[in-house]
Motif scaffolding. Sequence first.
Motif, PDB file in Angstrom:
ATOM      1  N   ALA A  66       3.637  -4.067  -8.454  1.00 43.55           N
ATOM      2  CA  ALA A  66       3.864  -3.685  -7.035  1.00 43.55           C
ATOM      3  C   ALA A  66       3.635  -5.332  -6.246  1.00 43.55           C
ATOM      4  O   ALA A  66       4.373  -5.289  -5.234  1.00 43.55           O
ATOM      5  N   VAL A  67       2.755  -6.040  -6.736  1.00 46.16           N
ATOM      6  CA  VAL A  67       2.816  -7.295  -6.082  1.00 46.16           C
ATOM      7  C   VAL A  67       3.791  -8.266  -6.219  1.00 46.16           C
ATOM      8  O   VAL A  67       4.590  -8.890  -5.142  1.00 46.16           O
ATOM      9  N   TYR A  68       4.357  -8.156  -7.422  1.00 44.30           N
ATOM     10  CA  TYR A  68       5.417  -8.867  -7.849  1.00 44.30           C
ATOM     11  C   TYR A  68       6.637  -8.682  -7.423  1.00 44.30           C
ATOM     12  O   TYR A  68       7.362  -9.483  -6.559  1.00 44.30           O
ATOM     13  N   VAL A  69       7.051  -7.332  -6.875  1.00 44.78           N
ATOM     14  CA  VAL A  69       8.168  -6.894  -6.051  1.00 44.78           C
ATOM     15  C   VAL A  69       7.892  -7.206  -4.839  1.00 44.78           C
ATOM     16  O   VAL A  69       8.705  -7.656  -3.835  1.00 44.78           O
ATOM     17  N   ALA A  70       6.701  -6.689  -4.021  1.00 51.61           N
ATOM     18  CA  ALA A  70       6.537  -6.892  -2.648  1.00 51.61           C
ATOM     19  C   ALA A  70       6.472  -8.304  -2.019  1.00 51.61           C
ATOM     20  O   ALA A  70       7.170  -8.459  -1.245  1.00 51.61           O
ATOM     21  N   ILE A 124       2.336  -8.441   6.935  1.00 53.79           N
ATOM     22  CA  ILE A 124       1.294  -7.664   7.459  1.00 53.79           C
ATOM     23  C   ILE A 124       1.055  -6.531   6.622  1.00 53.79           C
ATOM     24  O   ILE A 124      -0.046  -5.815   6.214  1.00 53.79           O
ATOM     25  N   ALA A 125       2.260  -5.738   6.101  1.00 52.50           N
ATOM     26  CA  ALA A 125       2.279  -4.777   5.351  1.00 52.50           C
ATOM     27  C   ALA A 125       1.846  -5.311   3.932  1.00 52.50           C
ATOM     28  O   ALA A 125       1.276  -4.702   3.058  1.00 52.50           O
ATOM     29  N   LEU A 126       2.276  -6.393   3.530  1.00 53.85           N
ATOM     30  CA  LEU A 126       1.976  -6.953   1.979  1.00 53.85           C
ATOM     31  C   LEU A 126       0.702  -7.532   1.742  1.00 53.85           C
ATOM     32  O   LEU A 126       0.134  -7.171   0.642  1.00 53.85           O
ATOM     33  N   LEU A 127      -0.042  -8.244   2.886  1.00 49.80           N
ATOM     34  CA  LEU A 127      -1.592  -8.429   2.561  1.00 49.80           C
ATOM     35  C   LEU A 127      -2.366  -7.531   2.106  1.00 49.80           C
ATOM     36  O   LEU A 127      -3.297  -8.017   1.047  1.00 49.80           O
ATOM     37  N   PRO A 128      -2.575  -6.278   2.510  1.00 48.37           N
ATOM     38  CA  PRO A 128      -3.542  -5.410   1.775  1.00 48.37           C
ATOM     39  C   PRO A 128      -3.152  -5.111   0.553  1.00 48.37           C
ATOM     40  O   PRO A 128      -4.047  -4.554  -0.264  1.00 48.37           O
ATOM     41  N   VAL A 129      -1.948  -5.157   0.036  1.00 49.90           N
ATOM     42  CA  VAL A 129      -1.393  -4.821  -1.205  1.00 49.90           C
ATOM     43  C   VAL A 129      -1.991  -5.799  -2.224  1.00 49.90           C
ATOM     44  O   VAL A 129      -2.619  -5.540  -3.144  1.00 49.90           O
ATOM     45  N   VAL A 130      -1.672  -7.160  -1.834  1.00 47.48           N
ATOM     46  CA  VAL A 130      -2.128  -8.238  -2.575  1.00 47.48           C
ATOM     47  C   VAL A 130      -3.687  -8.201  -2.589  1.00 47.48           C
ATOM     48  O   VAL A 130      -4.202  -8.463  -3.803  1.00 47.48           O
ATOM     49  N   LEU A 131      -4.467  -7.968  -1.692  1.00 46.05           N
ATOM     50  CA  LEU A 131      -5.872  -8.200  -1.714  1.00 46.05           C
ATOM     51  C   LEU A 131      -6.505  -6.886  -2.582  1.00 46.05           C
ATOM     52  O   LEU A 131      -7.393  -7.317  -3.272  1.00 46.05           O
ATOM     53  N   LEU A 132      -5.879  -5.459  -2.408  1.00 46.23           N
ATOM     54  CA  LEU A 132      -6.394  -4.526  -3.208  1.00 46.23           C
ATOM     55  C   LEU A 132      -5.921  -4.841  -4.667  1.00 46.23           C
ATOM     56  O   LEU A 132      -6.903  -4.646  -5.353  1.00 46.23           O
ATOM     57  N   LEU A 133      -4.576  -5.339  -5.092  1.00 46.20           N
ATOM     58  CA  LEU A 133      -4.387  -5.362  -6.434  1.00 46.20           C
ATOM     59  C   LEU A 133      -4.580  -6.607  -7.133  1.00 46.20           C
ATOM     60  O   LEU A 133      -4.861  -6.904  -8.439  1.00 46.20           O
TER      61      LEU A 133
END
Length: 260
Positions: A66-70, A124-133
């Motif tokens: 998910a991080v790779y793609v986002a 802004i949408a990406l940062l929570p995904v990176v921090l979570l995963l």
Amino acid sequence: MEPLRTVWRYRWPVWIVFRKNLKAPFTGSIFGRLWNIVLPLVPVGAYLFLRLMLAPGDSGADIHPAVYVAVGVTMWYVLSDLLLTTLASIKRSRTELAETSFPILGAVLASYGTIIFDTMVRVIALLPVVLLLEGAPSIGALWFLPVLLLGICFASAVGLILLSLSFVFPDIEHILSVLMRYLIFVSLVIFPIPTDSGIWNTLLMLNPFAFFVDAMRNALVHGEVQFDLVFGAYTVVTLALLAFALHLLAALQKPIRSLI
């Protein structure tokens, strides 16, 4: 250089056109500015869905799929939008260029308003995904900024050169638009590409989008950048292209205006 000095003199008109270009797409729309928020996230969600459906396992790069793609899609659209928007910038500011002495480079920069806003929405949408995963990035993630700047300079320089050529070959914009739709699949944006084959290594090194997307993602997630011969070569090429693009634009300023 003269194009940059001219833009500075016209900085306030450039700012006004910048704001107009940002607001114009959805003026009069029922949902108005809501589209400014939703539409930048649509391609990220679409490519993420594609990746998770076709290859839900390991990304092959020590990065969550998910991080790779986002991250990959966000960086891809920064570069590709800069390239395509630069090519279309004259059309968007044709009135200002035809009726005033508004600088051509100013029209190009003013057209970047939507790119900046869309990127902010995606980040802004990406940062929570990176921090979570992936957890909090290290201090080395700051290397992301100079790599991003280098990628922006590269895409803008190529866009300016192609913009100058498009007055001789008008089909450049359409050809590039089609090409970019396929290039995304071989630029390390959605799927990692096996590098155990010599030909793949060569093709990836020759693909500037693959280089910049992968370098920015590694800097942001792993906090590291590989400063090797390839990185040095792209730095030199980018600076040379940018200098040439500005010189070419200055030389063709009057001929371009005569065709508007």
